[in-house]
Design a protein around this motif. Sequence first.
Motif, PDB file in Angstrom:
ATOM      1  N   LEU A 201       7.468  -5.355  -4.671  1.00 36.12           N
ATOM      2  CA  LEU A 201       8.357  -5.118  -3.535  1.00 36.12           C
ATOM      3  C   LEU A 201       9.823  -5.223  -3.960  1.00 36.12           C
ATOM      4  CD1 LEU A 201       6.497  -7.190  -0.793  1.00 36.12           C
ATOM      5  CD2 LEU A 201       6.633  -4.711  -0.923  1.00 36.12           C
ATOM      6  N   THR A 202      10.125  -6.258  -4.717  1.00 38.29           N
ATOM      7  CA  THR A 202      11.503  -6.464  -5.175  1.00 38.29           C
ATOM      8  C   THR A 202      11.972  -5.315  -6.055  1.00 38.29           C
ATOM      9  OG1 THR A 202      11.202  -8.869  -5.104  1.00 38.29           O
ATOM     10  CG2 THR A 202      13.046  -8.040  -6.396  1.00 38.29           C
ATOM     11  N   GLY A 203      11.072  -4.830  -6.908  1.00 42.92           N
ATOM     12  CA  GLY A 203      11.437  -3.768  -7.833  1.00 42.92           C
ATOM     13  C   GLY A 203      11.602  -2.411  -7.194  1.00 42.92           C
ATOM     14  N   ASN A 204      11.186  -2.280  -5.928  1.00 43.18           N
ATOM     15  CA  ASN A 204      11.276  -0.983  -5.251  1.00 43.18           C
ATOM     16  C   ASN A 204      12.126  -1.036  -3.980  1.00 43.18           C
ATOM     17  OD1 ASN A 204       9.411   0.962  -6.782  1.00 43.18           O
ATOM     18  ND2 ASN A 204       8.137  -0.863  -6.574  1.00 43.18           N
ATOM     19  N   GLU A 205      13.047  -1.987  -3.945  1.00 42.20           N
ATOM     20  CA  GLU A 205      13.911  -2.117  -2.770  1.00 42.20           C
ATOM     21  C   GLU A 205      14.772  -0.887  -2.535  1.00 42.20           C
ATOM     22  OE1 GLU A 205      16.113  -5.688  -3.333  1.00 42.20           O
ATOM     23  OE2 GLU A 205      14.451  -7.007  -2.769  1.00 42.20           O
ATOM     24  N   GLU A 206      15.115  -0.181  -3.600  1.00 47.74           N
ATOM     25  CA  GLU A 206      16.005   0.975  -3.475  1.00 47.74           C
ATOM     26  C   GLU A 206      15.245   2.303  -3.483  1.00 47.74           C
ATOM     27  OE1 GLU A 206      19.130   0.411  -2.832  1.00 47.74           O
ATOM     28  OE2 GLU A 206      18.797  -1.747  -3.075  1.00 47.74           O
ATOM     29  N   GLU A 207      13.937   2.247  -3.579  1.00 48.91           N
ATOM     30  CA  GLU A 207      13.124   3.461  -3.662  1.00 48.91           C
ATOM     31  C   GLU A 207      12.675   3.933  -2.280  1.00 48.91           C
ATOM     32  OE1 GLU A 207      12.606   5.038  -6.479  1.00 48.91           O
ATOM     33  OE2 GLU A 207      13.582   3.511  -7.720  1.00 48.91           O
ATOM     34  N   LYS A 208      12.369   5.220  -2.181  1.00 49.01           N
ATOM     35  CA  LYS A 208      11.749   5.737  -0.963  1.00 49.01           C
ATOM     36  C   LYS A 208      10.302   5.249  -0.940  1.00 49.01           C
ATOM     37  CE  LYS A 208      14.405   9.983  -0.270  1.00 49.01           C
ATOM     38  NZ  LYS A 208      14.322  11.468  -0.162  1.00 49.01           N
ATOM     39  N   THR A 209      10.031   4.310  -0.058  1.00 53.93           N
ATOM     40  CA  THR A 209       8.741   3.629  -0.037  1.00 53.93           C
ATOM     41  C   THR A 209       8.104   3.782   1.337  1.00 53.93           C
ATOM     42  OG1 THR A 209       9.494   1.993  -1.663  1.00 53.93           O
ATOM     43  CG2 THR A 209       7.598   1.393  -0.297  1.00 53.93           C
ATOM     44  N   VAL A 210       6.835   4.180   1.354  1.00 53.01           N
ATOM     45  CA  VAL A 210       6.123   4.283   2.616  1.00 53.01           C
ATOM     46  C   VAL A 210       4.999   3.253   2.633  1.00 53.01           C
ATOM     47  CG1 VAL A 210       4.553   6.099   1.768  1.00 53.01           C
ATOM     48  CG2 VAL A 210       4.909   5.816   4.229  1.00 53.01           C
ATOM     49  N   PHE A 211       4.933   2.509   3.719  1.00 54.22           N
ATOM     50  CA  PHE A 211       3.829   1.587   3.957  1.00 54.22           C
ATOM     51  C   PHE A 211       2.791   2.325   4.791  1.00 54.22           C
ATOM     52  CE2 PHE A 211       7.218  -1.172   2.793  1.00 54.22           C
ATOM     53  CZ  PHE A 211       6.649  -2.351   2.325  1.00 54.22           C
ATOM     54  N   LEU A 212       1.591   2.456   4.250  1.00 52.79           N
ATOM     55  CA  LEU A 212       0.518   3.159   4.945  1.00 52.79           C
ATOM     56  C   LEU A 212      -0.491   2.136   5.437  1.00 52.79           C
ATOM     57  CD1 LEU A 212      -0.873   5.783   5.805  1.00 52.79           C
ATOM     58  CD2 LEU A 212      -1.892   5.906   3.515  1.00 52.79           C
ATOM     59  N   GLU A 213      -0.506   1.913   6.730  1.00 47.23           N
ATOM     60  CA  GLU A 213      -1.389   0.909   7.329  1.00 47.23           C
ATOM     61  C   GLU A 213      -2.714   1.548   7.719  1.00 47.23           C
ATOM     62  OE1 GLU A 213      -2.008  -0.638  11.557  1.00 47.23           O
ATOM     63  OE2 GLU A 213      -0.104  -1.501  10.890  1.00 47.23           O
ATOM     64  N   LEU A 214      -3.798   0.982   7.203  1.00 43.36           N
ATOM     65  CA  LEU A 214      -5.136   1.518   7.433  1.00 43.36           C
ATOM     66  C   LEU A 214      -6.062   0.417   7.950  1.00 43.36           C
ATOM     67  CD1 LEU A 214      -5.473   3.518   4.087  1.00 43.36           C
ATOM     68  CD2 LEU A 214      -4.882   4.460   6.335  1.00 43.36           C
ATOM     69  N   GLY A 215      -6.454   0.525   9.205  1.00 35.53           N
ATOM     70  CA  GLY A 215      -7.475  -0.372   9.739  1.00 35.53           C
ATOM     71  C   GLY A 215      -7.060  -1.808   9.928  1.00 35.53           C
ATOM     72  N   VAL A 216      -5.792  -2.066  10.148  1.00 32.04           N
ATOM     73  CA  VAL A 216      -5.355  -3.430  10.450  1.00 32.04           C
ATOM     74  C   VAL A 216      -5.612  -3.705  11.932  1.00 32.04           C
ATOM     75  CG1 VAL A 216      -3.386  -5.000  10.549  1.00 32.04           C
ATOM     76  CG2 VAL A 216      -3.648  -3.440   8.617  1.00 32.04           C
ATOM     77  N   ASP A 217      -6.331  -4.805  12.201  1.00 31.81           N
ATOM     78  CA  ASP A 217      -6.672  -5.126  13.586  1.00 31.81           C
ATOM     79  C   ASP A 217      -6.504  -6.610  13.847  1.00 31.81           C
ATOM     80  OD1 ASP A 217      -8.863  -6.345  12.373  1.00 31.81           O
ATOM     81  OD2 ASP A 217     -10.214  -4.689  12.806  1.00 31.81           O
ATOM     82  N   GLU A 218      -7.098  -7.107  14.926  1.00 33.20           N
ATOM     83  CA  GLU A 218      -6.903  -8.498  15.319  1.00 33.20           C
ATOM     84  C   GLU A 218      -7.472  -9.494  14.315  1.00 33.20           C
ATOM     85  OE1 GLU A 218     -10.809  -7.107  16.962  1.00 33.20           O
ATOM     86  OE2 GLU A 218      -8.756  -6.330  16.918  1.00 33.20           O
ATOM     87  N   THR A 219      -8.344  -9.036  13.412  1.00 37.45           N
ATOM     88  CA  THR A 219      -8.905  -9.947  12.406  1.00 37.45           C
ATOM     89  C   THR A 219      -7.987 -10.104  11.200  1.00 37.45           C
ATOM     90  OG1 THR A 219     -10.133  -8.197  11.250  1.00 37.45           O
ATOM     91  CG2 THR A 219     -11.244  -9.296  13.085  1.00 37.45           C
ATOM     92  N   SER A 220      -6.909  -9.359  11.160  1.00 38.27           N
ATOM     93  CA  SER A 220      -5.997  -9.446  10.006  1.00 38.27           C
ATOM     94  C   SER A 220      -4.534  -9.341  10.434  1.00 38.27           C
ATOM     95  CB  SER A 220      -6.328  -8.366   8.978  1.00 38.27           C
ATOM     96  OG  SER A 220      -6.487  -7.098   9.591  1.00 38.27           O
ATOM     97  N   PRO A 221      -4.077 -10.213  11.357  1.00 33.83           N
ATOM     98  CA  PRO A 221      -2.695 -10.126  11.847  1.00 33.83           C
ATOM     99  C   PRO A 221      -1.663 -10.414  10.763  1.00 33.83           C
ATOM    100  CG  PRO A 221      -3.730 -12.176  12.564  1.00 33.83           C
ATOM    101  CD  PRO A 221      -4.816 -11.342  11.959  1.00 33.83           C
ATOM    102  N   GLN A 222      -2.079 -11.108   9.684  1.00 37.71           N
ATOM    103  CA  GLN A 222      -1.135 -11.424   8.600  1.00 37.71           C
ATOM    104  C   GLN A 222      -0.614 -10.177   7.910  1.00 37.71           C
ATOM    105  OE1 GLN A 222      -4.072 -12.746   9.128  1.00 37.71           O
ATOM    106  NE2 GLN A 222      -4.028 -14.968   8.954  1.00 37.71           N
ATOM    107  N   LEU A 223      -1.276  -9.046   8.140  1.00 44.31           N
ATOM    108  CA  LEU A 223      -0.858  -7.808   7.493  1.00 44.31           C
ATOM    109  C   LEU A 223      -0.014  -6.919   8.408  1.00 44.31           C
ATOM    110  CD1 LEU A 223      -4.147  -6.809   5.626  1.00 44.31           C
ATOM    111  CD2 LEU A 223      -2.059  -7.759   4.646  1.00 44.31           C
TER     112      LEU A 223
END
Length: 272
Positions: A201-223
Motif C-alpha cells: 500500500l505504501t509503495g503504491n500511494e502515487e499509483e492509479k490503484t483500484v480496490f476491487l471488492e468481491l463478496g464482502v458481507d456482514e461476516t467480514s466487516p474488517q474488510l
Amino acid sequence: MENLSKAKHLVADADVMIIVAGNGMAKLEGLDLLGQASFAQDFPTIAEKYHVNSVGEALDQQSASWSDKWLCWSQLIAHYSLAYQPSQTMKNLRKLIGRKKFFIATSSFGHFFESAGFNENRIFNVFGDWTKMQCSSGINHGLKDSRGAVQKIIAAKQQKQDLAAFVPKCKKCGQPMEIHMPLNEHFYPDTDANTRFRWFLTGNEEEKTVFLELGVDETSPQLLQPIIHLVQQYPQWSYVAADYRQEQLPLDIQARSAGVNADSAILLQNLL
C-alpha cells in the motif's frame, strides 16, 4: 447493469489492483460459511455429534478432545480445500488482473487464491488459513502446513487407528497444534503477510490503484470500512464493489468509485 461501464473504465485505467475478497467470494468457490443446505448430507457424523448445521458452527466447537477436533477439521479441510478446483470466477479474476501489480486481502480461510495459482507473497489471509496450523500454547512458534496432518488423520480414521497418536504437536514445546484461525484467544495474524500488504500500500500511494471488492458481507466487516477509509485518503485511488449500490458509498469517493448491483461472479465476467 448499474455502473458497469464506470467499473470497467476504473479497472482498465488502473496500474495496480487490490482485491478485497470476503466470504461471499469463498461461497462461489464452494465454501459457504453459514450455509446449512447440504451440511448434514456432506458431514452427517459432524452434524449429529455436535448438533451443528454449518461450517461456521462446526468450527466453533470448543469442548471436543484434540483427536475429535482434528478429525472434524480434517474432514472439512479435505472436502473444501484439498479437493479444490478453481471456479470459472476465480479464473476470470486471474485473467482480469493480467500483468497488473496486485495484492489480495481476504477473509476466506480456504486457501483458494493460493491453490488457484496466485503468488502467495501477494495474499493476506486476514482471518487465517486452515491449511496452516499454529501452536495451541498461545505462544507464537510459527506457522506450519496442516495438510500433511490432515491426510494422516483421514487415513487413520479409515484404518480405524487411534487418532490421538496422529494429533500434530508443536516441535518447540510439545503442545498440540491447532488450525490457524481465530477460534480462540490464541490466534495471531500472519504478521509477515500483514507487513507485506502494508508495504505494498505504501509503495503504491502515487499509483492509479483500484480496490476491487468481491463478496464482502456482514461476516467480514474488517474488510469494508478500513478499505473505504484508505480510498478516501488518496485521490488517485478508486473503488469498485460487487453487491453494492452507488448511493451506499461515501459521497467523497462516489465520483471515483462504482457500486455494481451484481454478485462477484457476474461482475468479473462482465469486467473482462
